[in-house]
Design a protein around this motif. Structure first.
Motif, short mmCIF file in Angstrom:
data_model
loop_
_atom_site.label_atom_id
_atom_site.label_comp_id
_atom_site.label_asym_id
_atom_site.label_seq_id
_atom_site.Cartn_x
_atom_site.Cartn_y
_atom_site.Cartn_z
N VAL A 1 0.87 -1.18 0.00
CA VAL A 1 0.00 0.00 0.00
C VAL A 1 0.90 1.22 0.00
CG1 VAL A 1 -1.88 1.21 1.15
CG2 VAL A 1 -1.76 -1.29 1.26
N GLU A 2 1.04 1.87 -1.14
CA GLU A 2 1.94 3.01 -1.28
C GLU A 2 1.15 4.31 -1.26
OE1 GLU A 2 4.53 2.75 -4.59
OE2 GLU A 2 5.31 0.77 -4.08
N VAL A 3 1.48 5.15 -0.31
CA VAL A 3 0.84 6.45 -0.18
C VAL A 3 1.77 7.52 -0.71
CG1 VAL A 3 -0.06 8.15 1.45
CG2 VAL A 3 -0.54 5.73 1.80
N LYS B 1 -6.56 13.06 4.62
CA LYS B 1 -6.74 12.43 3.32
C LYS B 1 -5.39 12.26 2.61
CE LYS B 1 -11.42 14.16 2.43
NZ LYS B 1 -12.27 14.95 1.51
N VAL B 2 -5.26 11.19 1.90
CA VAL B 2 -4.05 10.98 1.10
C VAL B 2 -4.31 11.49 -0.31
CG1 VAL B 2 -3.37 8.99 2.47
CG2 VAL B 2 -4.72 8.64 0.40
N GLU B 3 -3.27 12.02 -0.92
CA GLU B 3 -3.41 12.54 -2.28
C GLU B 3 -3.56 11.40 -3.28
OE1 GLU B 3 -0.05 14.98 -3.03
OE2 GLU B 3 -0.52 16.40 -1.43
N LYS B 4 -2.68 10.41 -3.15
CA LYS B 4 -2.71 9.27 -4.05
C LYS B 4 -2.35 8.01 -3.28
CE LYS B 4 -0.84 12.12 -7.83
NZ LYS B 4 -0.39 13.27 -7.02
N VAL B 5 -2.99 6.91 -3.64
CA VAL B 5 -2.63 5.63 -3.06
C VAL B 5 -2.60 4.60 -4.18
CG1 VAL B 5 -5.04 5.11 -2.47
CG2 VAL B 5 -3.18 3.89 -1.32
N TYR B 6 -1.56 3.80 -4.17
CA TYR B 6 -1.36 2.76 -5.18
C TYR B 6 -1.21 1.43 -4.44
CZ TYR B 6 0.82 0.22 -9.08
OH TYR B 6 1.13 -0.69 -10.07
#
Length: 574
Positions: free
Chosen positions: A530-532, A550-555
């Protein structure tokens, strides 16, 4: 169960070319796993961080062709920060140590250095094919090393890659007096090209079938090249406004007359309507035509040319062709399987040339249509319902309505019913990109009917977490899910935990996912990375406010390699 000797099983497996089929048969029993392992020659790694290179070589010790994908697809839209990773060195180094018989390497969205290319060039004596798609980090010096040392090179393709130009000397480095080149693609290079060296290279490459030139190759050079390449099957032309144009015109016409085998044509950079008659000699045999780089050609000339391309199966055009032009395309190219319509104007908001009428016309005349990418200003549910009825063979449908959240242009309602008809009628649909005003209802339809869907892209859509939950609870074959600028949050993210083992990757940006939700998912499912990506937030277990941010992007992606060790500072693997 009848047991076959391993020699028989290996012979049978030789007829399986699909990676998916090979993976499936390896699960039948231990014996088949062993035979498939030793007989596999081609390996595809869909995520360079999902497995370690040494694991791949240990599993498939006799591989000859390796394909590796790096950055996620949303990198194409600038949603992955620079320096994210996906370097090719570990893969090339592992191949050099474990697989000296490697013959083919295909890399996509990876960082490839000149040192990496030099290592590749000197490590594999029988190397034949290098394909770099959307890659970066290397220069023409690296290409020179490959051309110099890989004496049996048949294929060198640089597709949409960023290459540092240090001169065109690399064109002179291919073997002399003749080469085995069958495919050469440097259309993405931005620098000047030595026309004389290019002509000599083409002249000593009798097996050349595919040639894709860049924008700086002059017209007169192209005309002379065509005199040496009568067996070309695929051509991307150079510029139509450079070189001795007056003298090149007749030579170009004669050259095209002799290209009787040509089936794919692209390029035509900066071409004007004056040049369209020059390429008329090849139109009767064309099956693939890309006119997306010819914005200066008037639509009437384009339409007249397309009308003569009766065998077309793949067509890429700009939207200035208009609805009327698409109607003529539909009546002329009944064998069409793929249509891509791009905005002609750099400011896509100003593109108004095609509407739902053009798409309906295409669907009515081209019932074999399978792949659609369509940029437009407006769309209606009735148009999409008609498309679904006319083209039940659709496998990929990507619709981009320029203004986000646009409703049905006639009724003002959401676009739920139109996309619902697409997923309900097109049973073989594998790829879908949504656009327009969409509520949770459309995701309910997708979860219920899109049984074979493998990739879903969502933007500016949905009302609540239920929408994402509908998709994750349905779509049993889903492999990739991309979501941005949508209201889905932690509840939706955590509701899909039963799905993530089968899902290849999930990317979310500008949604309502929090750092705490990402941590909870990572703690529950250690098989996932889980990359934030959020420079403004640091991970601190003790800070409750940080967890609620909140996170901007998660991959998110599954992996057997564990957390990667080369993550930059702006990435936190929770």
């Amino acid at each position: 169960m009848v047991y076959f000797p391993e020699e028989v099983v290996e012979y049978i497996l030789g007829f399986l070319t699909s990676h998916r089929d090979r993976n499936a048969v390896s699960l039948v029993c231990r014996s088949w796993y062993h035979v498939e392992r030793l007989s596999r020659r081609s390996v595809l790694v869909c995520n360079c961080y999902a497995v370690r290179p040494e694991f791949v070589h240990a599993r498939f010790p006799r591989l000859r062709s390796l394909s590796v994908k790096g950055k996620p697809r949303f990198a194409d839209f600038g949603l992955v920060p620079a320096g994210w990773g996906a370097t090719a060195e570990p893969w090339v180094e592992a191949c050099a140590a474990e697989c000296p018989g490697l013959e083919e390497l295909r890399l996509k969205r990876m960082v490839v250095s000149d040192e990496c290319l030099r290592l590749l060039a000197c490590s594999f004596p029988n190397f034949r094919s290098l394909v770099l798609v959307c890659c970066e980090g290397f220069s023409t010096d690296g290409l020179a090393a490959v051309a110099t040392s890989c004496r049996f090179i048949k294929e060198l393709e640089l597709h949409e890659s960023l290459v540092e130009d240090r001169g065109s000397h690399w064109l002179e480095c291919f073997p002399k007096p003749s080469t085995l080149l069958e495919s050469l693609n440097f259309s993405c290079l931005t620098g000047e090209v030595n026309g004389h060296a290019l002509e000599k290279l083409v002249a000593r490459s009798p097996n050349l079938r595919s040639l894709r030139l860049n924008r700086s190759v002059p017209l007169d050079v192209l005309a002379r090249i065509l005199s040496h390449t009568h067996r070309l099957v695929d051509l991307c032309t150079g510029s139509f406004v450079r070189g001795n144009i007056a003298d090149a015109y007749s030579g170009l016409f004669n050259g095209f007359q002799h290209c009787s085998l040509l089936k794919g044509l692209s390029g035509l950079w900066d071409a004007t309507s004056w040049f369209i008659p020059v390429i008329f000699p090849v139109c009767k045999n064309l099956t693939c035509l890309n006119l997306s780089y010819a914005p200066m050609v008037r639509s009437t000339y384009l339409i007249e040319f397309i009308r003569h391309c009766k065998k077309l199966r793949h067509l890429w055009v700009l939207d200035h062709i208009g609805d009327g032009g698409l109607k003529i395309v539909a009546s002329s190219c009944v064998e069409l399987e793929e249509l891509r319509v791009f905005p002609a104007n750099a400011d896509v908001r100003a593109s108004t040339a095609v509407t739902e009428e053009g798409l309906v016309s295409i669907s009515a005349g081209c019932d074999k249509l399978q792949y659609v990418l369509y940029f437009c200003q407006r769309m209606t549910n009735s148009a999409l319902i008609t498309v679904a009825k006319n083209c039940p063979r659709l496998k990929s449908f990507r619709l981009c309505i320029i203004k986000p959240g646009s409703p049905d242009a006639v009724t003002g309602q959401s676009m739920d019913e139109g996309f619902g008809a697409i997923v309900h009628s097109c049973k073989g649909l594998r790829r879908l990109s949504l656009s327009g005003l969409l509520t949770d209802i459309v995701f309910l339809y997708i979860g219920m009917y899109a049984e074979r869907l493998e990739m879903l892209s969502v933007a500016f859509a949905g009302d609540t977490d239920d929408g994402m939950t509908y998709v994750l609870n349905g779509c049993k074959n889903l492999k990739k899910l991309e979501i941005r600028d949508s209201p889905f949050g932690d509840s939706a993210l955590l509701a899909g935990m039963h799905k993530y083992e089968a899902l290849r990757s999930l990317s979310m940006s500008s949604c309502n996912v929090t750092l705490g939700g990402c941590k909870s998912l990572a703690a529950t499912m250690p098989s996932l990375n889980v990359e934030v990506m959020n420079e403004a937030v640091s991970i601190d277990e003790a800070d409750e406010n940080t967890n609620n941010a909140k996170v901007e992007k998660v991959y998110i992606y599954r992996t057997v390699a564990g957390p990667r060790g080369d993550a930059p500072e702006f990435i936190s693997i929770v």
